[in-house]
Write an enzyme that holds these catalytic residues in place. Sequence first.
Site, PDB file in Angstrom:
ATOM      1  N   ASP A 165      65.206 -10.983 -16.794  1.00 48.16           N
ATOM      2  CA  ASP A 165      64.952 -12.215 -17.503  1.00 48.16           C
ATOM      3  C   ASP A 165      64.308 -11.755 -18.765  1.00 48.16           C
ATOM      4  O   ASP A 165      63.801 -10.639 -18.824  1.00 48.16           O
ATOM      5  CB  ASP A 165      64.062 -13.001 -16.578  1.00 48.16           C
ATOM      6  CG  ASP A 165      63.327 -14.114 -17.614  1.00 48.16           C
ATOM      7  OD1 ASP A 165      64.283 -15.014 -18.019  1.00 48.16           O
ATOM      8  OD2 ASP A 165      62.040 -14.127 -17.761  1.00 48.16           O
ATOM      9  N   ALA A 166      64.381 -12.579 -19.789  1.00 48.71           N
ATOM     10  CA  ALA A 166      64.040 -12.027 -21.236  1.00 48.71           C
ATOM     11  C   ALA A 166      62.479 -12.502 -21.342  1.00 48.71           C
ATOM     12  O   ALA A 166      61.621 -11.814 -21.543  1.00 48.71           O
ATOM     13  CB  ALA A 166      64.669 -12.688 -22.290  1.00 48.71           C
ATOM     14  N   TYR A 167      62.211 -13.933 -21.429  1.00 53.33           N
ATOM     15  CA  TYR A 167      60.920 -14.559 -21.896  1.00 53.33           C
ATOM     16  C   TYR A 167      60.144 -14.638 -20.666  1.00 53.33           C
ATOM     17  O   TYR A 167      60.077 -15.074 -19.806  1.00 53.33           O
ATOM     18  CB  TYR A 167      61.372 -15.988 -22.247  1.00 53.33           C
ATOM     19  CG  TYR A 167      62.493 -15.865 -23.565  1.00 53.33           C
ATOM     20  CD1 TYR A 167      61.831 -15.615 -24.991  1.00 53.33           C
ATOM     21  CD2 TYR A 167      63.855 -16.262 -23.532  1.00 53.33           C
ATOM     22  CE1 TYR A 167      62.714 -15.627 -25.965  1.00 53.33           C
ATOM     23  CE2 TYR A 167      64.542 -16.183 -24.649  1.00 53.33           C
ATOM     24  CZ  TYR A 167      64.169 -15.768 -25.556  1.00 53.33           C
ATOM     25  OH  TYR A 167      64.873 -15.685 -26.851  1.00 53.33           O
ATOM     26  N   ARG A 217      55.091 -23.318 -24.343  1.00 57.05           N
ATOM     27  CA  ARG A 217      55.755 -22.777 -23.249  1.00 57.05           C
ATOM     28  C   ARG A 217      56.069 -23.581 -22.134  1.00 57.05           C
ATOM     29  O   ARG A 217      57.138 -23.740 -21.455  1.00 57.05           O
ATOM     30  CB  ARG A 217      55.046 -21.354 -22.544  1.00 57.05           C
ATOM     31  CG  ARG A 217      55.919 -20.832 -21.514  1.00 57.05           C
ATOM     32  CD  ARG A 217      56.986 -20.383 -21.625  1.00 57.05           C
ATOM     33  NE  ARG A 217      57.681 -19.470 -20.625  1.00 57.05           N
ATOM     34  CZ  ARG A 217      58.835 -18.915 -20.559  1.00 57.05           C
ATOM     35  NH1 ARG A 217      59.954 -19.296 -21.434  1.00 57.05           N
ATOM     36  NH2 ARG A 217      59.542 -18.193 -19.502  1.00 57.05           N
ATOM     37  N   SER A 246      69.488 -14.631 -19.612  1.00 60.32           N
ATOM     38  CA  SER A 246      68.369 -15.398 -20.111  1.00 60.32           C
ATOM     39  C   SER A 246      68.673 -17.093 -20.419  1.00 60.32           C
ATOM     40  O   SER A 246      69.934 -17.125 -20.655  1.00 60.32           O
ATOM     41  CB  SER A 246      67.924 -14.916 -21.605  1.00 60.32           C
ATOM     42  OG  SER A 246      66.871 -15.676 -22.113  1.00 60.32           O
ATOM     43  N   ASN A 247      67.658 -17.964 -20.311  1.00 63.32           N
ATOM     44  CA  ASN A 247      67.883 -19.407 -20.905  1.00 63.32           C
ATOM     45  C   ASN A 247      68.265 -19.205 -22.575  1.00 63.32           C
ATOM     46  O   ASN A 247      68.858 -20.152 -23.099  1.00 63.32           O
ATOM     47  CB  ASN A 247      66.750 -20.044 -20.756  1.00 63.32           C
ATOM     48  CG  ASN A 247      66.855 -20.732 -19.359  1.00 63.32           C
ATOM     49  OD1 ASN A 247      67.759 -20.882 -18.791  1.00 63.32           O
ATOM     50  ND2 ASN A 247      65.512 -21.222 -18.697  1.00 63.32           N
TER      51      ASN A 247
END
Length: 239
Positions: free
Chosen positions: A24-26, A55, A133-134
Amino acid sequence: MVEPLAPWRSKEKPGREVEAVVFDAYGTLLDVHSAVARHADRLGPLAGEFSREWRTKQLEYSWVRSLTGPARHQDFWACTVDALRFVCARYDVNDAAFIATLLDAYRLLSPYPEVPAMLRALRADGLRAAVLSNGSPMMLADAFGNAGLAPQIDALLSVEAVGVFKPDRRVYALAETRLGLPAGRIVFVSANPWDTQAAHAAGFRCLRVNRAGAPDEYGLAAAGVPSLPDLAGLAELLK
């Protein structure tokens, strides 16, 4: 504390079972609070609360847009902008130039300090690394390019390829398709327990990054999902 590794290894099947690590990125590789932290002096003592609510709303908007159908889909950048607008209204932040500065900072989020060395160690050990990622393709290209991490990543995979956000099953299938590997040969790493649970349900070997030492959720520990306080020990763990 690291949970048992049994789900990742099999004595009956010699050789490497894990061929790739998908992140995942964030919140996992990129610090989602680093944008506000750079400008905390402008927000004062409420900066941390402001960032956390930004967030929370960002994720809420992504989930609602997924649940209400394809006609309501907008990319993660739109969710990020809309969430910031809401939070600015809540905190009476109305300086257009400052709002634009926060958005620019979000495009160039800082990676967690251990991430560059960890990615280099994975590559040295012959493991492929990807991001699922989203984030929109633009967001991912900007963030990973600015952080200098792009050369260590084999694929930046955005949910925009399937038009729906996590935790929809189609998002996780994207990693299998693009990497040409079954879920069982991929370790999925996320700091978001709901994301980890969804990947685990989709058949991936999973690891939770628990930087805050939060309680277990979704029965992940009981399911044998390992947990690390950060990513510094990941390469060694995979060995």
